[in-house]
Design a protein around this motif. Structure first.
Motif, PDB file in Angstrom:
ATOM      1  N   ARG A  52     -32.596  39.004  23.395  1.00  0.00           N
ATOM      2  CA  ARG A  52     -31.834  40.105  22.816  1.00  0.00           C
ATOM      3  C   ARG A  52     -31.783  39.923  21.313  1.00  0.00           C
ATOM      4  O   ARG A  52     -31.494  38.835  20.838  1.00  0.00           O
ATOM      5  N   GLN A  53     -32.067  40.974  20.618  1.00  0.00           N
ATOM      6  CA  GLN A  53     -31.993  40.957  19.159  1.00  0.00           C
ATOM      7  C   GLN A  53     -30.553  40.684  18.759  1.00  0.00           C
ATOM      8  O   GLN A  53     -29.641  41.319  19.261  1.00  0.00           O
ATOM      9  N   PRO A  54     -30.320  39.704  17.889  1.00  0.00           N
ATOM     10  CA  PRO A  54     -28.935  39.454  17.489  1.00  0.00           C
ATOM     11  C   PRO A  54     -28.375  40.669  16.768  1.00  0.00           C
ATOM     12  O   PRO A  54     -29.020  41.237  15.900  1.00  0.00           O
ATOM     13  N   SER A  55     -27.213  41.036  17.200  1.00  0.00           N
ATOM     14  CA  SER A  55     -26.597  42.199  16.556  1.00  0.00           C
ATOM     15  C   SER A  55     -26.042  41.762  15.215  1.00  0.00           C
ATOM     16  O   SER A  55     -25.464  40.694  15.085  1.00  0.00           O
ATOM     17  N   SER A  56     -26.258  42.582  14.243  1.00  0.00           N
ATOM     18  CA  SER A  56     -25.763  42.232  12.918  1.00  0.00           C
ATOM     19  C   SER A  56     -24.255  42.430  12.896  1.00  0.00           C
ATOM     20  O   SER A  56     -23.733  43.420  13.384  1.00  0.00           O
ATOM     21  N   ALA A  57     -23.581  41.458  12.369  1.00  0.00           N
ATOM     22  CA  ALA A  57     -22.127  41.535  12.282  1.00  0.00           C
ATOM     23  C   ALA A  57     -21.761  42.602  11.262  1.00  0.00           C
ATOM     24  O   ALA A  57     -22.433  42.754  10.242  1.00  0.00           O
ATOM     25  N   PRO A  58     -20.738  43.342  11.539  1.00  0.00           N
ATOM     26  CA  PRO A  58     -20.356  44.360  10.557  1.00  0.00           C
ATOM     27  C   PRO A  58     -19.919  43.698   9.262  1.00  0.00           C
ATOM     28  O   PRO A  58     -19.301  42.650   9.271  1.00  0.00           O
ATOM     29  N   HIS A  59     -20.303  44.312   8.200  1.00  0.00           N
ATOM     30  CA  HIS A  59     -19.935  43.773   6.900  1.00  0.00           C
ATOM     31  C   HIS A  59     -18.442  43.920   6.702  1.00  0.00           C
ATOM     32  O   HIS A  59     -17.868  44.948   7.049  1.00  0.00           O
ATOM     33  N   PRO A  60     -17.830  42.894   6.165  1.00  0.00           N
ATOM     34  CA  PRO A  60     -16.394  43.022   5.957  1.00  0.00           C
ATOM     35  C   PRO A  60     -16.097  44.138   4.957  1.00  0.00           C
ATOM     36  O   PRO A  60     -16.778  44.278   3.945  1.00  0.00           O
ATOM     37  N   VAL A  61     -15.124  44.907   5.270  1.00  0.00           N
ATOM     38  CA  VAL A  61     -14.751  46.010   4.400  1.00  0.00           C
ATOM     39  C   VAL A  61     -13.874  45.447   3.289  1.00  0.00           C
ATOM     40  O   VAL A  61     -12.842  44.836   3.538  1.00  0.00           O
ATOM     41  N   VAL A  62     -14.341  45.615   2.092  1.00  0.00           N
ATOM     42  CA  VAL A  62     -13.577  45.154   0.944  1.00  0.00           C
ATOM     43  C   VAL A  62     -12.616  46.265   0.563  1.00  0.00           C
ATOM     44  O   VAL A  62     -13.036  47.374   0.245  1.00  0.00           O
ATOM     45  N   GLU A  63     -11.364  45.937   0.658  1.00  0.00           N
ATOM     46  CA  GLU A  63     -10.367  46.946   0.334  1.00  0.00           C
ATOM     47  C   GLU A  63     -10.199  47.001  -1.182  1.00  0.00           C
ATOM     48  O   GLU A  63      -9.958  45.983  -1.829  1.00  0.00           O
ATOM     49  N   ALA A  64     -10.310  48.196  -1.714  1.00  0.00           N
ATOM     50  CA  ALA A  64     -10.135  48.376  -3.148  1.00  0.00           C
ATOM     51  C   ALA A  64      -8.652  48.297  -3.463  1.00  0.00           C
ATOM     52  O   ALA A  64      -7.820  48.905  -2.794  1.00  0.00           O
ATOM     53  N   LYS A  65      -8.328  47.520  -4.449  1.00  0.00           N
ATOM     54  CA  LYS A  65      -6.936  47.329  -4.833  1.00  0.00           C
ATOM     55  C   LYS A  65      -6.675  48.050  -6.146  1.00  0.00           C
ATOM     56  O   LYS A  65      -7.506  48.058  -7.029  1.00  0.00           O
ATOM     57  N   ASN A  66      -5.537  48.638  -6.217  1.00  0.00           N
ATOM     58  CA  ASN A  66      -5.169  49.401  -7.402  1.00  0.00           C
ATOM     59  C   ASN A  66      -4.437  48.476  -8.370  1.00  0.00           C
ATOM     60  O   ASN A  66      -3.213  48.424  -8.409  1.00  0.00           O
ATOM     61  N   GLY A  67      -5.214  47.730  -9.136  1.00  0.00           N
ATOM     62  CA  GLY A  67      -4.642  46.750 -10.059  1.00  0.00           C
ATOM     63  C   GLY A  67      -3.838  47.376 -11.175  1.00  0.00           C
ATOM     64  O   GLY A  67      -2.806  46.839 -11.587  1.00  0.00           O
ATOM     65  N   ALA A  68      -4.286  48.510 -11.679  1.00  0.00           N
ATOM     66  CA  ALA A  68      -3.556  49.172 -12.765  1.00  0.00           C
ATOM     67  C   ALA A  68      -2.199  49.654 -12.264  1.00  0.00           C
ATOM     68  O   ALA A  68      -1.198  49.562 -12.973  1.00  0.00           O
TER      69      ALA A  68
END
Length: 144
Positions: A52-68
């Motif tokens: 079985r082809q290894p399933s690619s792990a979903p990329h972690p979602v980088v949450e955008a932070k409102n620094g300003a």
């Protein structure tokens, strides 16, 4: 002809069996003799699991932070306690909060803090504007 010892085929005119080396005599039977019984090892069947082809792990979602927006909120809280000489802090915090409000749709963290910082900075800027207008009016009335 066939060898009487091992049952291998022997060409006519051969003096020895090419397989086992037994001398060929005149009394060689013409039918093959069954050789010694050899027990055959039977390997147990093993079925390899399918690939079985290894399933690619979903990329972690980088949450955008409102620094300003966060900076505007922190400056708003600090400007409540800084006093009359630090009236520039709420103006800087108000600018940071405005930038945070503009970025609010692209960011998914600290949006509530951004709105809170905007409101607090707005109140503090209005408060300092009233203070400076009152102080300025008092100075003008004293000088006049």
């Amino acid at each position: 002809m066939y060898c009487r010892q091992c049952g291998a085929f022997i060409n006519d005119g051969a003096k020895f069996c090419p397989s086992c080396g037994t001398p060929v005599g005149s009394s060689v039977p013409t039918t093959p003799q069954p050789g010694p019984q050899q027990t055959q090892y039977q390997q147990p069947s093993y079925q390899q699991p399918s690939y079985r082809q290894p399933s690619s792990a979903p990329h972690p979602v980088v949450e955008a932070k409102n620094g300003a927006g966060l900076a505007g909120f922190i400056i708003a809280i600090l400007s409540l306690y800084l006093g009359v000489f630090y009236c520039i802090a709420p103006i800087i915090g108000f600018i940071c909060s405005i930038v945070g409000m503009a970025r609010r749709k692209n960011c998914n963290r600290w949006n509530g803090v951004t709105v809170a910082g905007f409101v607090i900075n707005l109140i503090v800027v209005i408060f300092w504007a009233i203070i400076w207008i009152t102080v300025g009016a008092a100075i003008v009335s004293i000088l006049a």
